[in-house]
Design an enzyme around this catalytic site. Structure first.
Site, PDB file in Angstrom:
ATOM      1  N   PHE A   1       0.804  -1.227   0.000  1.00 19.05           N
ATOM      2  CA  PHE A   1       0.000   0.000   0.000  1.00 19.05           C
ATOM      3  C   PHE A   1       0.837   1.278   0.000  1.00 19.05           C
ATOM      4  O   PHE A   1       0.369   2.334   0.415  1.00 19.05           O
ATOM      5  CB  PHE A   1      -0.978  -0.006   1.185  1.00 19.05           C
ATOM      6  CG  PHE A   1      -1.706  -1.305   1.346  1.00 19.05           C
ATOM      7  CD1 PHE A   1      -2.564  -1.754   0.358  1.00 19.05           C
ATOM      8  CD2 PHE A   1      -1.510  -2.114   2.464  1.00 19.05           C
ATOM      9  CE1 PHE A   1      -3.228  -2.967   0.482  1.00 19.05           C
ATOM     10  CE2 PHE A   1      -2.161  -3.333   2.590  1.00 19.05           C
ATOM     11  CZ  PHE A   1      -3.022  -3.761   1.601  1.00 19.05           C
TER      12      PHE A   1
ATOM     13  N   ARG B   1      -9.230  -1.135 -20.071  1.00 21.19           N
ATOM     14  CA  ARG B   1      -9.431  -2.549 -20.370  1.00 21.19           C
ATOM     15  C   ARG B   1      -9.133  -3.350 -19.105  1.00 21.19           C
ATOM     16  O   ARG B   1      -8.071  -3.194 -18.499  1.00 21.19           O
ATOM     17  CB  ARG B   1      -8.445  -2.917 -21.474  1.00 21.19           C
ATOM     18  CG  ARG B   1      -8.572  -4.281 -22.068  1.00 21.19           C
ATOM     19  CD  ARG B   1      -7.518  -4.360 -23.177  1.00 21.19           C
ATOM     20  NE  ARG B   1      -7.513  -5.663 -23.804  1.00 21.19           N
ATOM     21  CZ  ARG B   1      -6.413  -6.258 -24.246  1.00 21.19           C
ATOM     22  NH1 ARG B   1      -5.236  -5.658 -24.130  1.00 21.19           N
ATOM     23  NH2 ARG B   1      -6.476  -7.437 -24.806  1.00 21.19           N
ATOM     24  N   ILE B   2     -10.072  -4.177 -18.691  1.00 22.17           N
ATOM     25  CA  ILE B   2      -9.907  -4.966 -17.470  1.00 22.17           C
ATOM     26  C   ILE B   2      -9.246  -6.289 -17.839  1.00 22.17           C
ATOM     27  O   ILE B   2      -9.805  -7.093 -18.598  1.00 22.17           O
ATOM     28  CB  ILE B   2     -11.270  -5.198 -16.786  1.00 22.17           C
ATOM     29  CG1 ILE B   2     -11.917  -3.854 -16.409  1.00 22.17           C
ATOM     30  CG2 ILE B   2     -11.108  -6.098 -15.560  1.00 22.17           C
ATOM     31  CD1 ILE B   2     -11.116  -2.980 -15.456  1.00 22.17           C
TER      32      ILE B   2
ATOM     33  N   GLY C   1      -5.771  -0.175  -8.635  1.00 16.79           N
ATOM     34  CA  GLY C   1      -5.356  -0.360  -7.239  1.00 16.79           C
ATOM     35  C   GLY C   1      -5.774   0.764  -6.313  1.00 16.79           C
ATOM     36  O   GLY C   1      -6.045   0.539  -5.143  1.00 16.79           O
ATOM     37  N   GLU C   2      -5.796   1.973  -6.798  1.00 16.89           N
ATOM     38  CA  GLU C   2      -6.057   3.115  -5.925  1.00 16.89           C
ATOM     39  C   GLU C   2      -7.444   3.703  -6.151  1.00 16.89           C
ATOM     40  O   GLU C   2      -8.006   4.323  -5.252  1.00 16.89           O
ATOM     41  CB  GLU C   2      -5.003   4.219  -6.169  1.00 16.89           C
ATOM     42  CG  GLU C   2      -3.724   3.675  -6.755  1.00 16.89           C
ATOM     43  CD  GLU C   2      -2.450   3.936  -5.976  1.00 16.89           C
ATOM     44  OE1 GLU C   2      -2.509   4.569  -4.923  1.00 16.89           O
ATOM     45  OE2 GLU C   2      -1.391   3.477  -6.429  1.00 16.89           O
TER      46      GLU C   2
END
Lengths: 193, 330, 706
Positions: C239, C588-589, C663-664
């Site tokens: 993190f 795009r995932i 991620g954020e």
């Protein structure tokens, strides 16, 4: 002769007996990780505040960081390394894997050991803080998502995988014959390919 | 953590002899608080006497209809016990609201009563603390004290007792039985904890070397309609910032008997006897409940950051008594 | 060009490739590698907040059982501190024991090394360190006269006359918000094991970039970069906190001095002191709007603290430069130096606290305008970057709000506060916008065709729980046209060459770029050879620096809409989140399974940030009080209801990859959605996090309730 500050003990871990001499200060957690190289049990806080070190002692979940190794006695210890049946994952492990009930994986062995105990405790009819009426006349509570959340709350997950953890425990409970209740909201998770 | 010797006691007499012979010895039961404090350097015993193998792990009925709970009964077994859940539901709830499933499997009834405060000044050995190091001062009063005492504290210590279980035990007039080299003796929970005063490091009235052997719950029909409510800073796995155990017997709209105890407000589980006195014989109404709890809280002395506990306890107890009264009316 | 009939790998849910190791306990983390002769180092941290170490009385401790060394400023080797690493100048906290100065409480003053951890802990506890204590200053306040504008990043961005536009506005909001000191609290405490092996320094570590740490260690200890290897195969959460920290340097010092392997594992309490944290912020937001909601003025001024060692800017004012346009648009950062540890990046650095202030302010403005908060955002949707004037690579914030509102049932919401009740609970709903940059950084990668028909990818990437290892497996399989089972991805090893770190939501995008490029190269080579693989295998290696330089300059960001429903008991101050929904536009995932987990994880952080997290410093001692997981609360399972994350299509025209980070993004706006819902439930506006019961109760007692 100086009084002994170390003792020879026999630990039965995952069905295997280990005889070793431990400094009395050694916790079960450190004995597993440092002496027996069973590093699957994790040290998250070493203070009983996170649950990452959860193992089963005598079939019950405990935090191994606050359990002195010398005091374990002759009770059987089950760690994450002893949960699968050979190559065959336990339904709880499989559910965590399939439903992505973890991210970094560090709290995961503790979560899984805890979940095994949750299923047992629930099957034994134990109430929880989420149980509306704890009196025995009220009967055993259904394993609702709320019940799972409360019962799994002794295992912190900083990645924030709680939603999937609850789904994994509910799924495993169904697999193993536990009573569960559906979350009212729509489910969006697709299973892994 | 310094080195220590370890003995597993086989019988009560043996445990008491070990404790009697060595003032540096401490009892080890679940270890959930002691081992943590040893790691923090707060507790430094020379010997641990492991009492978990002692035959003190039973819950048995007493002749007069109460229950005797062995000192090494785990929190889990206490909360799961059908008689506890049936006759003292607030006690089962209080235990279940404490700690986590893992810790409840380890922690014992005797250990719960003897656990130390979680005041962060107490557990940080780099800081002054009159409880840990008598005479060193209490920085909490002018520092971080938002979860400190509003009742029964002193200028020397404002720490709170962290137990949930103890709050219900206090409400139900539990009696602690202990053993020393002189033999067995009893202490009502009301007399078990010492006033803070100038000696916050002296916490209980137990004589040195004493081993708690059981906690007895006298018969209390009122306890069958009891409830525990706890407010904390997350939904689970956190110590209380305010809690209450209450039992209420109402007939024909009048309070015949009430039991009330508060948690996280004092150095001990706080039996609210003033409120009980004020309420007994009064109508089971919101106004009477408010009057009673206000009478108890009149003695509150708040610091800047914990003043919220006064309205918190007032609201909490009011809601709890109202719920119980509504249940009784049903 | 894909010449295969294989089903696509990218975009199909795939469980983690290392998942089996993680659910069986087989995965080994940094402190789980055993070596003969391993010694254990234990830090001694300063008890005072400012001063000098007068004496370290190590003689008695050296005589204690098992103790093999005591390192401190009086005997530690000199190391370099004037270098520039992979990520800029080093954090002075990491070069341990170089002088007697104590700049904050919890500063490393010694390392005790012993045969066993139990012996090391006892000896470290017994070590007497004497200090010449000096008065400290840890008071973080908005009105600090010594606050200054830092000369790094983009501290200030402005256009137009803010005061004039505020004066001309029909409705004005001027409010100050605060967020507290927050800690990463990854479940795995930092740990490093260092050893010399055949003339090479090998460090098993838990970090977000093995190349980063290797680069720092080589420079700090003046070693040939080729002689330093840092490995970080599994990481128990990071993190932002797991870069170069003091434990790696201390482990290397001790391993070198003793010529045996040394592990330094931080205790949980120590992680709070020396691994960084998110600075508290105080943020003034000024908004001015016409009656129709069009913003004339947007002002956001942020103050954060830093140590006396190094400036650090929590870039909270940055997101306003992306989200909303206004005639006058002023955003600025200031910092103040105090006797505290140095803050660092923490999940969505800047955007997390910044979005709390801006997105609460937008909600307050909507309330004053009598406008729906989503309509207010739609009214102020910019066509190009509000300050840069650059086009957006893709932007569908409104698409996120539309889809989110539909699924959440926003249209049925009664906008009046304090109108819904259920038993002891007041209910409310709230929303907020999210955005985060989608950058990319140069990386190297290699892909090898093995003689057995499999493929091996090597890249110095880090999987801190993001699912990067799995995502890169899918990316490589897609390009190579093979089943993911035929691809092995090896990461977490500095020997694989330079690569971006797991940070800034740039990891997957940066690494996938390198892996895609290398795999394409290999595919082309194989085609030329008629798919013939030589016995030693065939490897393609790339560096994406040139490719990235060719990327057109645009505003590149991901977006999202957060929705929350809360229940508040105003009589006890308890707040419970009942449900959350986030709908995102994040390119795009790659792997829907793990991407969803990432987004839900971020939203869960939002719950934690809104309701729980706060580190408190004792004014008298300067120490962090309650520095453990019982004193510093992160959300527990029972705090987290069904949190749903989903996404809408978000093609990025002209971007060869189309991948953005996730991620954020999930934490951005999440806390504001919750506090906005608390306002809707109670009629009380909370501008200071977290919403602990005492604060909610106090606000109610103060009669702020409607």
């Amino acid at each position: 002769m100086a009084p002994a500050t170390a003792s020879a003990i026999t630990l039965t871990v995952n069905g295997e007996k280990h005889t070793l001499t431990v400094d009395h200060r050694t916790t079960l957690l450190d004995a597993l990780r440092e002496r027996l190289e069973l590093t699957g049990t994790k040290k998250g806080c070493d203070q009983g505040q996170c649950g990452a070190c959860t193992v089963l002692v005598g079939g019950r979940r405990v935090v191994s960081c606050l359990q002195l190794a010398v005091a374990v006695g002759d009770e059987d210890v089950t760690t994450i390394e002893g949960v699968a049946n050979g190559e065959h994952l336990h339904p709880v492990q499989q559910a965590f894997l399939d439903l992505d009930g973890f991210q970094c994986g560090y709290c995961t062995p503790g979560q899984i050991c805890s979940a095994l105990a949750v299923l047992e405790e629930h099957a034994a009819g134990w109430p929880s803080a989420a149980t509306e009426d704890v009196r025995p006349e009220a009967g055993p509570p259904a394993l609702t998502p709320e019940e799972i959340r409360e019962r799994m709350s002794g295992n912190l997950c900083r990645c924030g995988a709680y939603v999937s953890i609850v789904q994994a425990v509910a799924h495993a409970a169904e697999q193993t014959g536990g009573r569960t209740a559906e979350e009212p909201q729509k489910e969006t998770k697709e299973p892994a390919a | 953590m310094k080195e220590f010797t370890y003995e597993r006691a086989r019988d009560v007499g043996g445990a008491v002899a070990l404790l009697d012979a060595d003032p540096q010895a401490r009892c080890l039961a679940g270890g959930t608080n002691l081992v943590d404090l040893m790691k923090a350097g707060v507790e430094r015993p020379g010997q641990l006497v492991d009492v978990r193998a002692l035959p003190l792990d039973r819950i048995e009925p007493t002749d007069d209809g109460g229950l005797r709970v062995g000192a090494t009964v785990t929190n889990s077994d206490l909360a799961a016990h059908p008689q506890i859940r049936r006759h003292y539901p607030a006690l089962a709830q209080a235990v279940l609201e404490g700690a986590s499933g893992q810790l409840r499997n380890m922690a014992t009834v005797g250990g719960n009563l003897l656990q130390r405060t979680r005041c962060a000044y107490f557990t940080d050995t780099a800081l002054p603390c009159n409880k840990r190091s008598p005479g060193s001062g209490c920085p909490a009063r002018t520092g971080e004290h938002h979860n400190h005492a509003i009742l029964g504290a002193s200028e020397h210590c404002v720490a709170v007792h962290p137990s949930d279980m103890g709050v219900a035990l206090a409400a139900f007039d539990a009696v602690v039985t202990y053993e020393t080299a002189e033999g067995a003796a009893e202490l009502p929970l009301a007399d078990f904890y010492l006033p803070v005063g100038e000696t916050p490091h002296l916490e209980t009235a137990l004589p040195p070397g004493a081993l708690i052997t059981s906690v007895t719950l006298p018969p209390a029909p009122v306890a069958a309609r009891s409830r525990y409510r706890k407010v904390r800073e997350r939904a689970s796995y956190a110590f209380a910032i305010g809690s209450a155990a209450a039992a209420l017997d109402v007939s024909e709209g009048v309070v015949r008997e009430v039991r009330l105890a508060f948690g996280a407000v004092a150095s001990r589980p706080w039996r609210a006897r003033v409120a009980e006195r004020v309420l007994t014989g009064q109508p089971a109404s919101g106004a009477a409940f408010a009057q009673a709890v206000d009478a108890e809280l009149a003695a509150a002395e708040a610091l800047p950051l914990n003043a919220y506990k006064v309205p918190l306890m007032r609201n909490l107890v009011l809601a709890l008594l109202t719920e119980l009264a509504e249940e009784a009316a049903r | 060009m894909t010449t295969t009939a294989k089903p696509p790998a990218v975009g199909v849910a795939h469980s983690r490739v290392e998942g089996r190791d993680k659910v069986t306990g087989a995965a080994r983390y940094a402190s789980e590698h055993h070596f003969e002769q391993l010694a254990h180092g234990w830090f001694v941290l300063s008890t005072v907040a400012r001063g000098r170490v007068r004496a370290v009385d190590d003689e008695a401790v050296r005589a204690m059982p098992g103790v093999v060394a005591v390192l401190h400023h009086g005997n530690a080797p000199h190391v370099a501190t004037d270098y520039v690493s992979f990520l800029g100048p080093p954090d002075p906290t990491c070069a341990v024991f170089q002088n007697d100065r104590v700049p904050h409480a919890g500063w490393p003053v010694a390392l005790v090394v012993a045969e066993t951890p139990e012996q090391a802990r006892e000896a470290a506890e017994a070590l007497v360190v004497e200090y010449d204590e000096e008065a400290h200053d840890i008071a973080f306040r908005a009105d600090r006269p010594d606050a200054y504008v830092p000369d790094q990043g983009s501290p200030v961005a402005a256009k137009g006359d803010l005061d004039a536009e505020l004066a001309a506005s029909a409705v004005v909001l001027d409010a100050t918000y605060s967020t507290p000191e927050q800690h990463h609290s990854a479940m795995e405490p930092h740990a490093a094991t260092a050893r010399w092996d055949g003339g090479r320094l090998e460090v098993f570590d838990s970090n977000q970039g093995s190349m980063w740490v290797a680069d720092e260690l080589a420079k700090m200890f003046s070693l040939d970069p080729a002689s330093v290897r840092v490995r970080s195969e599994h990481i128990g959460g990071a993190f932002g906190s797991k870069g170069m920290r003091p434990h790696q340097a201390a482990a290397v010092m001790a391993a070198t001095a003793l010529d045996r392997p040394v592990r330094v594992a931080l205790t949980r309490r120590q992680t709070f002191a020396i691994t960084g944290y998110r600075s508290p912020t105080t943020q003034r937001v000024r908004l001015g709007a016409d009656h129709d909601g069009r913003l004339r003025a947007f002002g956001h001024e942020v103050l954060n603290l830093t140590s006396t060692l190094r400036p650090f800017v929590e870039t909270s004012a940055a997101l306003g430069r992306v989200l909303y346009d206004a005639e006058a648009h002023h955003t600025a950062h200031r910092i103040v130096e105090l006797d505290v540890p140095t803050p660092t990046w923490m999940r969505a650095p800047g955007e997390a606290p910044g979005s709390f202030a801006v997105e609460t302010a937008l909600d307050e403005l909507a309330e004053r305008l009598g406008m729906d908060p989503i309509a207010l955002r739609a009214r102020n949707e910019p066509a190009v970057g509000p300050l840069s004037g650059l086009p957006f690579s893709s932007r569908d914030l409104l698409g996120c709000f539309t889809e989110g509102a539909r699924r959440f049932g926003w249209a049925d919401r009664d906008p009046r506060p304090r109108t819904r009740r259920e038993g002891r609970w007041l209910l409310g709903t709230g929303t907020a916008a999210a955005t985060y940059p989608s950058g990319a950084a140069p990386s190297t990668a290699s892909v090898t065709a093995e003689p057995d028909g499999g493929f091996t990818v090597r890249i110095s990437a880090a999987d801190v729980g993001t699912g990067a290892r799995t995502a890169l497996t899918l990316v490589a399989a897609e390009v190579l046209g093979v089943d993911p089972a035929g691809v092995t991805v090896r990461i977490g090893d500095s020997d694989f060459g330079p690569a971006w770190v797991a940070g800034g939501s740039m990891g997957t995008r940066s690494w996938a770029w390198a892996v895609t490029s290398a795999a394409e190269d290999l595919r082309d080579q194989l085609a030329l050879r008629g798919q013939d693989v030589p016995p030693e295998g065939l490897t393609a290696r790339v560096d994406t620096a040139r490719l990235l330089a060719e990327l057109a300059k645009k505003e590149r960001h991901s977006f999202g809409a957060q929705f929350a429903e809360v229940a508040v008991d105003v009589h006890t101050g308890e707040v419970r989140v009942r449900r959350m929904l986030g709908v995102f536009a994040a390119g795009r995932i790659v792997n829907p399974l793990t991407a969803r987990s990432q987004l839900v994880g971020g939203m869960t952080w939002g719950i934690s940030m809104a309701l729980h997290e706060e580190a408190v410093r004792d004014p008298a001692s300067g120490r962090h009080i309650g520095a453990d997981l019982a004193g510093y609360h992160v959300a527990a399972n029972a705090d987290v209801p069904l949190v749903e994350a989903d996404w809408i299509d978000d093609p990025v025209p002209g971007d060869p990859l189309g991948i953005k980070g996730v991620g954020e993004l999930g934490i951005v706006g999440a806390a504001a959605a919750i506090t906005n819902a608390v306002w809707h439930a109670t009629g009380v506006r909370h501008r200071d996090l977290p919403l602990r019961p005492d604060r909610v109760l106090r606000a109610e007692e103060a009669g702020q309730g409607a």
